[in-house]
Design an enzyme around this catalytic site. Structure first.
Site, PDB file in Angstrom:
ATOM      1  N   SER A  43       0.860  -1.179   0.000  1.00  0.00           N
ATOM      2  CA  SER A  43       0.000   0.000   0.000  1.00  0.00           C
ATOM      3  C   SER A  43       0.895   1.227   0.000  1.00  0.00           C
ATOM      4  O   SER A  43       2.064   1.151   0.409  1.00  0.00           O
ATOM      5  CB  SER A  43      -0.885   0.011   1.248  1.00  0.00           C
ATOM      6  OG  SER A  43      -1.479   1.267   1.465  1.00  0.00           O
ATOM      7  N   TYR A  71      -2.092  -0.485  10.428  1.00  0.00           N
ATOM      8  CA  TYR A  71      -2.242  -0.858   9.028  1.00  0.00           C
ATOM      9  C   TYR A  71      -0.949  -0.550   8.268  1.00  0.00           C
ATOM     10  O   TYR A  71      -0.436  -1.392   7.521  1.00  0.00           O
ATOM     11  CB  TYR A  71      -3.415  -0.108   8.403  1.00  0.00           C
ATOM     12  CG  TYR A  71      -3.503  -0.240   6.902  1.00  0.00           C
ATOM     13  CD1 TYR A  71      -4.053  -1.380   6.315  1.00  0.00           C
ATOM     14  CD2 TYR A  71      -3.019   0.774   6.066  1.00  0.00           C
ATOM     15  CE1 TYR A  71      -4.113  -1.504   4.937  1.00  0.00           C
ATOM     16  CE2 TYR A  71      -3.085   0.649   4.683  1.00  0.00           C
ATOM     17  CZ  TYR A  71      -3.640  -0.491   4.123  1.00  0.00           C
ATOM     18  OH  TYR A  71      -3.701  -0.607   2.759  1.00  0.00           O
TER      19      TYR A  71
END
Length: 261
Positions: A141, A154
């Site tokens: 990501s 995350y």
């Protein structure tokens, strides 16, 4: 590694980028083992009517090592061999500070995003090494190289995926197994739409998040071209450049761009 007539395993196949990956791989002549957890079964089963035995569906909790370790044998029984894996599955955390997150949620994010990817790589790698050519694609990501507001766990999980993948590339560079790491920016999926964030830009009408369709195409192209690193797309490329140039400035920009509602 060209995907035509190859057997490719895709995690997170029930929706969003994962479902698009499955569809596009099938359209390009690949056979696909679609891994889902709970949601998206009916959507993905509809593809069986079109592609028949070109697709198989497997239900597994990627956070459970036993579930993952059963997958290679299941898939080989159906398709005969495995040529590639795309580790796409991932979850966000609640938009909370580390101080306010409970350990249960912290553990779940790390279990799915990092350990799920690790379990997949460990379980499938011995089979990939037996193929004439094979490939591992791990989806990290933009948060894997740049901290996202109230997504510290995350981001940590996706940074761990980044380093795992780059380490695998180093370990496997003299083998038949290629390795690619992907950094998507903002992708317009239910995961993002339901996350409770607002993206602030100077002209909201000119800002378009990356569609799952385009994200999937970029990921497959990266795999087929044996890319070391794939930035998808302009926001990831821009923030990667800025973060290398001035990490603090890039962090300030992302803090102003992405805000919890």
């Amino acid at each position: 590694m060209k995907v035509f007539n190859k057997v490719i395993v895709v995690t997170g196949a029930g929706g969003g980028i994962g479902r698009e990956l499955v569809c596009q791989l099938l359209e390009k002549g690949a056979k696909v083992a679609a891994i889902i957890h709970k949601s998206g079964l009916e959507e993905i089963k509809s593809l069986e009517a079109v592609y028949g035995d070109k697709i198989s569906i497997h239900i597994a909790n990627l956070a459970n090592r036993d579930d993952v370790e059963k997958l290679p044998e299941e898939i080989i029984t159906i398709h005969g061999y495995i040529d590639g894996i795309i580790n796409n599955a991932g979850i966000l955390q609640s938009f909370l500070s580390v101080n306010d997150l409970d350990y249960e949620q912290i553990q779940r994010v790390m279990d799915v995003n990092f350990y799920g990817t690790l379990y997949m790589c460990k379980s499938f790698l011995p089979h990939l090494l037996k193929r004439p050519e094979a490939h591992i694609t791990n989806v990290s990501s933009m948060g894997g190289f740049l901290p996202v507001p109230l997504q510290s766990i995350y981001s940590a999980s996706k940074a761990a995926v980044k380093m795992l993948t780059e380490g695998l590339h180093l370990e496997l560079r003299d083998t038949n197994v290629g390795v690619t790491i992907v950094f998507p920016g903002g992708v317009d999926t239910n995961l993002v739409r339901n996350s409770g964030i607002e993206i602030e830009v100077a002209d909201k009408h000119s800002y378009k998040m990356l569609s799952p369709n385009k994200a999937a195409a970029i990921i497959i192209k990266g795999m087929e071209n044996n890319k070391y690193r794939v930035l998808a797309e302009n926001d990831a490329k821009t923030m990667d450049f800025l973060y290398r140039l001035n990490p603090k400035k890039a962090t300030d920009i992302i803090a102003n761009k992405i805000k919890p509602l």
